[in-house]
Motif scaffolding. Structure first.
Motif, short mmCIF file in Angstrom:
data_model
loop_
_atom_site.label_atom_id
_atom_site.label_comp_id
_atom_site.label_asym_id
_atom_site.label_seq_id
_atom_site.Cartn_x
_atom_site.Cartn_y
_atom_site.Cartn_z
N LYS A 72 0.84 -1.21 0.00
CA LYS A 72 0.00 0.00 0.00
C LYS A 72 0.88 1.26 0.00
CE LYS A 72 -4.40 0.92 0.12
NZ LYS A 72 -5.03 0.35 -1.08
N SER A 73 1.94 1.21 0.78
CA SER A 73 2.76 2.42 0.98
C SER A 73 3.58 2.82 -0.25
CB SER A 73 3.70 2.23 2.18
OG SER A 73 4.79 1.41 1.82
N VAL A 74 3.78 1.91 -1.21
CA VAL A 74 4.53 2.30 -2.40
C VAL A 74 3.61 2.74 -3.56
CG1 VAL A 74 6.48 0.79 -1.83
CG2 VAL A 74 4.74 -0.02 -3.44
N GLU A 75 2.32 2.58 -3.36
CA GLU A 75 1.41 2.99 -4.44
C GLU A 75 1.52 4.49 -4.67
OE1 GLU A 75 -2.49 1.70 -3.34
OE2 GLU A 75 -2.00 -0.41 -3.62
N SER A 76 1.51 4.87 -5.96
CA SER A 76 1.52 6.29 -6.25
C SER A 76 0.85 6.52 -7.59
CB SER A 76 2.95 6.83 -6.24
OG SER A 76 3.60 6.50 -7.43
N PRO A 77 0.24 7.68 -7.80
CA PRO A 77 -0.54 7.91 -9.02
C PRO A 77 0.30 7.86 -10.30
CG PRO A 77 -0.39 9.91 -7.68
CD PRO A 77 0.16 8.79 -6.86
N ASP A 78 1.62 8.09 -10.17
CA ASP A 78 2.46 8.04 -11.37
C ASP A 78 3.13 6.66 -11.55
OD1 ASP A 78 3.73 8.71 -9.06
OD2 ASP A 78 5.16 10.09 -9.96
N GLY A 79 2.74 5.69 -10.72
CA GLY A 79 3.29 4.34 -10.85
C GLY A 79 2.38 3.48 -11.70
N GLY A 80 2.98 2.63 -12.53
CA GLY A 80 2.20 1.71 -13.35
C GLY A 80 2.43 0.27 -12.96
N ALA A 81 3.45 0.06 -12.12
CA ALA A 81 3.83 -1.31 -11.78
C ALA A 81 4.40 -1.37 -10.38
CB ALA A 81 4.88 -1.82 -12.77
N VAL A 82 4.02 -2.38 -9.64
CA VAL A 82 4.64 -2.64 -8.34
C VAL A 82 5.18 -4.07 -8.40
CG1 VAL A 82 4.30 -2.89 -5.86
CG2 VAL A 82 3.09 -1.09 -7.11
N ASN A 83 6.47 -4.22 -8.11
CA ASN A 83 7.03 -5.56 -8.00
C ASN A 83 7.33 -5.82 -6.53
OD1 ASN A 83 9.54 -7.70 -8.27
ND2 ASN A 83 7.96 -7.93 -9.82
N VAL A 84 6.92 -6.99 -6.08
CA VAL A 84 7.06 -7.33 -4.66
C VAL A 84 7.81 -8.65 -4.53
CG1 VAL A 84 5.82 -7.69 -2.49
CG2 VAL A 84 4.79 -6.28 -4.29
N PHE A 85 8.81 -8.65 -3.67
CA PHE A 85 9.47 -9.90 -3.32
C PHE A 85 9.17 -10.20 -1.86
CE2 PHE A 85 12.88 -12.26 -1.31
CZ PHE A 85 12.89 -13.40 -2.09
N ILE A 86 8.67 -11.40 -1.63
CA ILE A 86 8.36 -11.84 -0.26
C ILE A 86 9.18 -13.10 0.00
CG2 ILE A 86 6.53 -12.62 1.31
CD1 ILE A 86 4.55 -11.24 -0.73
N GLY A 87 10.11 -13.01 0.93
CA GLY A 87 10.85 -14.21 1.33
C GLY A 87 10.03 -14.95 2.35
N THR A 88 10.00 -16.29 2.25
CA THR A 88 9.24 -17.07 3.22
C THR A 88 10.11 -18.21 3.74
OG1 THR A 88 8.34 -18.40 1.40
CG2 THR A 88 6.99 -16.57 2.16
N VAL A 89 9.83 -18.63 4.97
CA VAL A 89 10.61 -19.71 5.57
C VAL A 89 10.16 -21.04 4.97
CG1 VAL A 89 11.18 -20.94 7.68
CG2 VAL A 89 10.95 -18.44 7.72
N ARG A 90 11.10 -21.72 4.34
CA ARG A 90 10.84 -22.96 3.65
C ARG A 90 11.05 -24.16 4.59
NH1 ARG A 90 13.59 -25.40 -0.84
NH2 ARG A 90 15.46 -24.28 -0.31
N ASN A 91 10.27 -25.22 4.34
CA ASN A 91 10.30 -26.39 5.23
C ASN A 91 11.48 -27.32 4.99
OD1 ASN A 91 9.64 -27.63 2.86
ND2 ASN A 91 7.58 -28.25 3.49
N ALA A 92 12.36 -26.96 4.03
CA ALA A 92 13.50 -27.84 3.75
C ALA A 92 14.62 -27.03 3.10
CB ALA A 92 13.08 -28.97 2.82
N THR A 93 15.85 -27.50 3.26
CA THR A 93 16.98 -26.91 2.56
C THR A 93 17.88 -28.04 2.12
OG1 THR A 93 18.74 -25.26 2.71
CG2 THR A 93 18.33 -26.55 4.69
N LYS A 94 18.21 -28.07 0.84
CA LYS A 94 19.00 -29.16 0.25
C LYS A 94 18.44 -30.51 0.66
CE LYS A 94 23.01 -26.13 0.23
NZ LYS A 94 23.98 -25.56 1.17
N GLY A 95 17.12 -30.63 0.60
CA GLY A 95 16.48 -31.91 0.86
C GLY A 95 16.33 -32.29 2.32
N LYS A 96 16.80 -31.42 3.22
CA LYS A 96 16.75 -31.74 4.65
C LYS A 96 15.65 -30.91 5.32
CE LYS A 96 20.06 -32.38 8.41
NZ LYS A 96 21.40 -32.09 8.92
#
Lengths: 78, 138, 138, 78
Positions: free
Chosen positions: B18-42
């Protein structure tokens, strides 16, 4: 006397979050050498950087007792 | 809304977007890191993030500045959480608003890639049989 | 939550993001298209999107299938809104969950790029002194 | 008799959302030619594609009265 902040794996290796050193350590390079010799497990790390006053510092940089000094082991944020 | 933040509280993805929205913006790209249940198969049980907070904030601010010098960014917000997080929880959110989409994708990816290289934040993975500081050893 | 949707109702960005979360995902990339207040330096008052709805849904489904064949996508949702939209409103939201972030950025950008090339949806820009179907003429 | 769905600028050029054609039009290519000759403004567009039963169709494809046929002017979603 210099004071070193420790984080992550270096905090665990040293066993405390703050280290006070009375040794004659004048530069960042000397501090790295001292830490690696004193704590061989630090030498086994992928990398070791030093931050002085919240900025990454080169080996030649001089250290003073009023600097905020931190050991920066390999970062893994994100 | 802080543009750059390292906090031990849960991140509010919606408020960040919400906070990056602006009337002169046409695109918002968002990266969300999430905690994954495994790393290298473990199987991973949980993660813990530790930060050298004032320096992490400073480095994030530098990354944002570099991104702004490379791409025409209208607004950008980067928040990183610290402390223990369970599977599915969100350690990092980056939102970039641009007039055109290409720059947004590139800038957002630059920010997360550089964050992982330079920002003094450390991640510990907890397994059933032990724990590991990520990237610490060869 | 429909994985692919063309609708005349406002899009729910938060619900779309929520719906792609999964315990084996480490990254969510989100593209949010927003109505910009200008195009090529000319003030835009509002936009109107028209879709050939059943075919648009079919083409979006094909794009998602192609993206899944190119990248290891865990979950992906693509919603496009139609009708009149004011400055700041959201015509399109794409959310892609992957185990690793690189694939997420690439797949999300592929989906929006291909959407703009092949999906039968048309955008009309309204200016103070007239209106234009975008991309219709050389 | 074939029935053509119209959208966007082609709907506006033709002036109606559905067009019924009794002319002898057998293929996609013939339909394109007919539309461009009958509505010169369509010839001025960046491109013109035809969808048959919700799929983009090649010029050689045959058209029947039961097909769902649509004119696809340059798309601009997103």
């Amino acid at each position: 006397m210099i004071t070193i902040k420790l984080f992550g794996i270096t905090r665990e290796i040293v066993g405390q979050p703050i280290l006070e050193l009375a040794e004659p350590i004048d530069t960042v390079g000397q501090l790295k050498d001292f830490m690696m010799i004193t704590y061989p497990k630090i030498k086994a790390l992928n990398s070791l950087l030093i931050a002085v006053n919240s900025e990454y510092a080169q080996d030649e940089q001089l250290l003073t007792s009023t600097d905020e000094i931190a050991l920066i082991p390999p970062v893994s944020g994100g | 809304m802080e543009l750059v933040l390292v906090t031990n509280k849960p991140l509010d993805t919606q408020a960040i977007i919400k906070s990056v929205e602006s009337p002169d913006g046409g695109a918002v790209n968002v990266f969300i890191g999430t905690v994954r249940n495994a790393t290298k198969g473990k199987a991973v049980l949980k993660l813990e993030f530790e930060a050298y907070e004032p320096m992490a904030t400073k480095e994030l601010t530098k990354i944002v500045k570099r991104a702004k010098s490379k791409w025409p960014i209208l607004k950008v917000v980067v928040h990183h959480r610290t402390g223990v997080m369970q599977i599915g929880e969100v350690p990092v959110v980056i939102a970039v608003a641009t007039a055109h989409r290409g720059a947004g994708f590139e800038a957002c990816q630059f920010i997360i890639d550089t964050l992982k290289e330079t920002v003094p934040i450390w991640k510990k993975e907890f397994f059933k049989d032990g724990e590991v500081w990520v990237a610490a050893h060869p």
